[in-house]
Design a protein around this motif. Structure first.
Motif, PDB file in Angstrom:
ATOM      1  N   VAL A   1       7.244  10.101   1.973  1.00 12.83           N
ATOM      2  CA  VAL A   1       6.233  10.632   0.883  1.00 12.83           C
ATOM      3  C   VAL A   1       5.783   9.373  -0.088  1.00 12.83           C
ATOM      4  O   VAL A   1       6.801   8.623  -0.599  1.00 12.83           O
ATOM      5  N   ILE A   2       4.568   9.442  -0.122  1.00 13.60           N
ATOM      6  CA  ILE A   2       4.108   8.218  -1.005  1.00 13.60           C
ATOM      7  C   ILE A   2       3.166   9.155  -1.864  1.00 13.60           C
ATOM      8  O   ILE A   2       2.014   9.762  -1.384  1.00 13.60           O
ATOM      9  N   LEU A   3       3.392   9.261  -3.286  1.00 10.98           N
ATOM     10  CA  LEU A   3       2.940  10.333  -4.315  1.00 10.98           C
ATOM     11  C   LEU A   3       2.318   9.561  -5.435  1.00 10.98           C
ATOM     12  O   LEU A   3       3.033   8.504  -6.022  1.00 10.98           O
ATOM     13  N   ILE A   4       1.043   9.812  -5.724  1.00  9.21           N
ATOM     14  CA  ILE A   4       0.495   9.329  -7.097  1.00  9.21           C
ATOM     15  C   ILE A   4       0.459  10.360  -7.894  1.00  9.21           C
ATOM     16  O   ILE A   4       0.038  11.186  -7.686  1.00  9.21           O
ATOM     17  N   CYS A   5       1.126  10.171  -9.131  1.00  6.38           N
ATOM     18  CA  CYS A   5       1.348  11.214 -10.218  1.00  6.38           C
ATOM     19  C   CYS A   5       1.780  10.925 -11.403  1.00  6.38           C
ATOM     20  O   CYS A   5       2.207   9.829 -11.501  1.00  6.38           O
ATOM     21  N   HIS A   6       1.234  11.549 -12.489  1.00  8.11           N
ATOM     22  CA  HIS A   6       1.576  11.226 -13.524  1.00  8.11           C
ATOM     23  C   HIS A   6       2.445  12.126 -14.349  1.00  8.11           C
ATOM     24  O   HIS A   6       2.402  12.136 -15.759  1.00  8.11           O
ATOM     25  N   GLU A   7       2.950  12.980 -13.739  1.00  6.86           N
ATOM     26  CA  GLU A   7       3.929  13.856 -14.334  1.00  6.86           C
ATOM     27  C   GLU A   7       5.419  13.561 -13.648  1.00  6.86           C
ATOM     28  O   GLU A   7       5.961  14.034 -12.900  1.00  6.86           O
ATOM     29  N   PRO A   8       6.030  12.978 -14.670  1.00  7.23           N
ATOM     30  CA  PRO A   8       7.545  12.660 -14.293  1.00  7.23           C
ATOM     31  C   PRO A   8       8.486  13.711 -14.123  1.00  7.23           C
ATOM     32  O   PRO A   8       9.295  13.629 -13.307  1.00  7.23           O
ATOM     33  N   GLU A   9       7.976  14.839 -14.740  1.00  7.23           N
ATOM     34  CA  GLU A   9       9.048  16.060 -14.610  1.00  7.23           C
ATOM     35  C   GLU A   9       8.804  16.443 -13.247  1.00  7.23           C
ATOM     36  O   GLU A   9       9.536  17.393 -12.733  1.00  7.23           O
ATOM     37  N   PHE A  10       7.796  16.386 -12.676  1.00  4.22           N
ATOM     38  CA  PHE A  10       7.480  16.648 -11.007  1.00  4.22           C
ATOM     39  C   PHE A  10       8.050  15.624 -10.263  1.00  4.22           C
ATOM     40  O   PHE A  10       8.786  16.137  -9.303  1.00  4.22           O
ATOM     41  N   TYR A  11       7.792  14.556 -10.242  1.00  3.16           N
ATOM     42  CA  TYR A  11       8.323  13.603  -9.332  1.00  3.16           C
ATOM     43  C   TYR A  11       9.786  12.959  -9.535  1.00  3.16           C
ATOM     44  O   TYR A  11      10.053  12.568  -8.364  1.00  3.16           O
ATOM     45  N   LYS A  12      10.251  13.061 -10.570  1.00  2.52           N
ATOM     46  CA  LYS A  12      11.451  12.250 -10.773  1.00  2.52           C
ATOM     47  C   LYS A  12      12.622  12.933  -9.665  1.00  2.52           C
ATOM     48  O   LYS A  12      13.495  12.337  -9.445  1.00  2.52           O
ATOM     49  N   ASP A  13      12.589  14.187  -9.518  1.00  5.15           N
ATOM     50  CA  ASP A  13      13.567  14.735  -8.643  1.00  5.15           C
ATOM     51  C   ASP A  13      13.388  14.638  -7.264  1.00  5.15           C
ATOM     52  O   ASP A  13      14.259  15.090  -6.225  1.00  5.15           O
ATOM     53  N   ILE A  14      12.153  14.057  -6.805  1.00  7.94           N
ATOM     54  CA  ILE A  14      11.602  14.079  -5.412  1.00  7.94           C
ATOM     55  C   ILE A  14      11.780  12.683  -4.853  1.00  7.94           C
ATOM     56  O   ILE A  14      12.264  12.434  -3.873  1.00  7.94           O
ATOM     57  N   VAL A  15      11.619  11.592  -5.664  1.00  6.04           N
ATOM     58  CA  VAL A  15      11.442  10.333  -4.907  1.00  6.04           C
ATOM     59  C   VAL A  15      12.733   9.426  -5.136  1.00  6.04           C
ATOM     60  O   VAL A  15      13.464   9.767  -6.000  1.00  6.04           O
ATOM     61  N   THR A  16      12.562   8.452  -4.304  1.00  3.62           N
ATOM     62  CA  THR A  16      13.792   7.725  -4.287  1.00  3.62           C
ATOM     63  C   THR A  16      13.471   6.098  -4.988  1.00  3.62           C
ATOM     64  O   THR A  16      14.446   5.451  -5.621  1.00  3.62           O
ATOM     65  N   GLU A  17      12.268   6.116  -5.241  1.00  7.40           N
ATOM     66  CA  GLU A  17      11.750   4.779  -5.952  1.00  7.40           C
ATOM     67  C   GLU A  17      10.363   5.058  -6.446  1.00  7.40           C
ATOM     68  O   GLU A  17       9.788   5.893  -6.104  1.00  7.40           O
ATOM     69  N   ILE A  18      10.277   4.353  -7.671  1.00  4.69           N
ATOM     70  CA  ILE A  18       9.008   4.501  -8.574  1.00  4.69           C
ATOM     71  C   ILE A  18       8.356   3.237  -8.521  1.00  4.69           C
ATOM     72  O   ILE A  18       9.050   2.015  -8.758  1.00  4.69           O
ATOM     73  N   TRP A  19       7.094   3.057  -7.965  1.00  7.77           N
ATOM     74  CA  TRP A  19       6.422   1.703  -8.356  1.00  7.77           C
ATOM     75  C   TRP A  19       5.296   1.765  -9.134  1.00  7.77           C
ATOM     76  O   TRP A  19       4.658   2.765  -9.374  1.00  7.77           O
ATOM     77  N   ASP A  20       5.504   0.859 -10.183  1.00  4.14           N
ATOM     78  CA  ASP A  20       4.565   0.686 -11.213  1.00  4.14           C
ATOM     79  C   ASP A  20       3.395   0.014 -10.884  1.00  4.14           C
ATOM     80  O   ASP A  20       3.280  -1.348 -10.852  1.00  4.14           O
ATOM     81  N   ALA A  21       2.135   0.795 -11.037  1.00  2.32           N
ATOM     82  CA  ALA A  21       1.062  -0.296 -10.314  1.00  2.32           C
ATOM     83  C   ALA A  21       0.405  -1.275 -11.182  1.00  2.32           C
ATOM     84  O   ALA A  21      -0.254  -2.280 -11.084  1.00  2.32           O
TER      85      ALA A  21
END
Length: 518
Positions: free
Chosen positions: A490-510
């Motif tokens: 999964v590669i996900l662009i999102c501005h809602e931390p409460e949505f993505y924080k439990d899904i992803v294994t890492e966060i890339w800050d553009a």
């Protein structure tokens, strides 16, 4: 004092009722969250109270001399206008006064002394209005709000015809806030804002002295800025005092009490019917049976609202791809000019990545460049083997005249009509939605149609660009569950931390690789 009063409002489209005899009031200084599931009529309500849509029945009454500011994403912006021109339009009445003063001074040489005195007094009055409204600091006001919402990053000299849908929304919101109306009507204002600019808007609304009505599915944002909730559900509109969380506590309690009362009444009804059936034929008990029947006939029966279809997103996993999916070597993304430094990155099977950062710095461009949908300015991307990509675009600009059925049938021509309808229903769409044209649906319903295409095709990589925009909370929760369970990448662009924080294994800050100033 009531700024806006709505009485006995009834409205529907075709055979579908949206509002049934609802009432509403807005008092001075109230910060209202107008909430409900996708398709319940929130945007329709905004269109009715702003006069863009005539209701089937009911009254809409505004107080006299109330200045209303509406964030309408369909506002036309003329080609050739710059962003600065649009924002200065928020102060048009002041620029008109300045022009009037200049016109007075131009005519002074041609009039008598008495007329000159009167004209100078008029010019002085107009000048006072300009001074009271801080007219000579307009440029700094524009810069302050434009910076807060990220509009300065786009460039004030940019032609409005070159803007994306998200950028248009930012411009219109900035103009609206600069106008400082007596009441703000905001329909999903955070959809195209990143976290920094959402925080700025949150602080602005917390300090906003006037009233506003806010439609949003961003629960943390709602909790921080509202003090009244109006909940639309099954054609009814109910008022609650407090934040969204406080509303939910009361709502769930009322729902539980109603269900308990319903069960109790159903049990009583069953017992009464049974008594009547067993005793109406006997002479000795006939009067008692008739008495019970009268009680049944007079009973005010409790009705539970019909259960809405709940969305069910289950992504189909295809064959296992190679270990390395994307390998970028000295990749520079962009259009006319670079949006990134040279990037060297590798994405491997099984990774779940959230890409975050301000809007306009290249997140979507990176996704499209990795897929091969957009040619890089320099460098290269090597794609792995056996890749099946499911891609959710952030926005669809074209008006879609297909019905929902045709939209899915065009993609899955082997499906029967029953299978098409079942696929759309699983995404939380009702029969009325399914038979409607796509463009008449709400933003959330359109997103569900687009998700329907992705979940019914096998994939091993999901590339999702702002999929939560417009989705109601129930749909967000289901999408979150489905992404957590998905076996692929999964590669996900999102501005809602409460949505993505439990899904992803890492966060890339553009913002770490962009060449744009943020």
């Amino acid at each position: 004092m009531s700024i806006l009063t709505v009485e006995k409002l009834t409205h529907g489209f075709g055979g579908r009722e949206i509002f049934d005899n609802v009432s509403f009031r807005l008092l001075k200084g109230e910060h209202i969250g107008f909430i409900g599931a996708n398709g319940e009529g929130k945007s329709t309500f905004m269109n009715i109270i702003t006069g863009k849509l005539m209701p089937d029945a009911g009254k809409v009454m505004w107080s006299k001399r109330v200045r209303v500011g509406y964030l309408d994403q369909h506002t036309a912006l003329e080609k050739g206008m710059t962003i600065k021109d649009v924002l200065e339009g928020a102060f048009k009445y002041l620029f008109d006064l300045e022009a009037e003063i200049n016109d007075i001074y131009m005519k002074l040489a041609e009039v008598s002394e008495d007329e000159m005195t009167k004209m100078l007094e008029e010019a002085g009055t107009l000048q006072e209005i300009l001074d009271q409204n801080d007219f000579y600091n307009i440029e700094s006001k524009i810069n302050e709000v434009a910076k807060g919402l990220g509009v300065l990053d786009i460039g004030l000299d940019k032609d409005v015809s070159d803007l994306s849908g998200g950028q248009r929304t930012k411009i219109l919101l900035t103009k609206l806030l600069l106008e400082k109306p007596d009441i703000l009507l905001l329909d999903e204002p955070t959809n195209y804002l990143d976290e920094v600019h959402i925080d700025w808007l949150k602080r602005y609304l917390q300090e906003y002295e006037n009233a506003f009505i806010l439609i949003s599915h961003d629960i943390p944002f709602l909790n921080d800025v509202i003090n009244i909730v109006y909940h639309i559900d099954n054609q009814a509109l109910n008022r609650y005092v407090g934040s969204y969380d406080e509303f939910m506590q009361v709502y769930e309690m009322k729902k539980s009490q109603l269900e308990s009362a319903y069960k109790k009444q159903q049990q009583e009804i069953a017992e009464l019917k049974d008594f009547v059936a067993r005793n109406k034929a006997r002479v000795s008990t006939r009067n008692m049976a008739m008495s019970r029947q009268k009680k049944l006939d007079k009973m005010d029966k409790i009705e539970l609202a019909a259960e809405k279809p709940k969305p069910e997103f289950n992504f189909k996993y295809s064959k296992t791809p190679g270990k390395t999916l994307f390998e970028a070597r000295d990749l520079v993304i962009g259009y006319d000019e670079p949006l990134s430094k040279p990037l060297n990155l590798v994405i491997e099977r099984g990774q779940k990545i959230a890409i975050t950062g301000a809007n306009g710095i290249g997140k979507t461009t990176l996704l499209r460049s990795l897929m091969g949908d957009l040619n890089p300015l320099s460098g290269e991307v090597e794609l792995g083997s056996n890749m099946d990509i499911g891609y959710f675009k952030q926005e669809i600009k074209e008006k879609n005249n297909n019905t929902c059925i045709d939209e899915i049938w065009n993609e899955f021509q082997s499906f029967t009509q029953y299978e098409v309808r079942a696929a759309l229903a699983k995404c939380g769409l009702t029969t009325d939605h399914i038979e409607s044209k796509v463009y008449v649906l709400s933003g959330g319903e359109q997103a569900k149609v687009r998700l329907c295409k992705i979940i019914n095709r096998e994939s091993n990589i999901l590339m999702l660009d702002e999929p939560t925009n417009h989705l109601d909370q129930e749909a967000k929760n289901e999408l979150k569950r489905a992404l957590k369970e998905y076996k692929g990448t999964v590669i996900l662009i999102c501005h809602e931390p409460e949505f993505y924080k439990d899904i992803v294994t890492e966060i890339w800050d553009a913002e770490t690789f962009t060449t744009k100033l943020v």
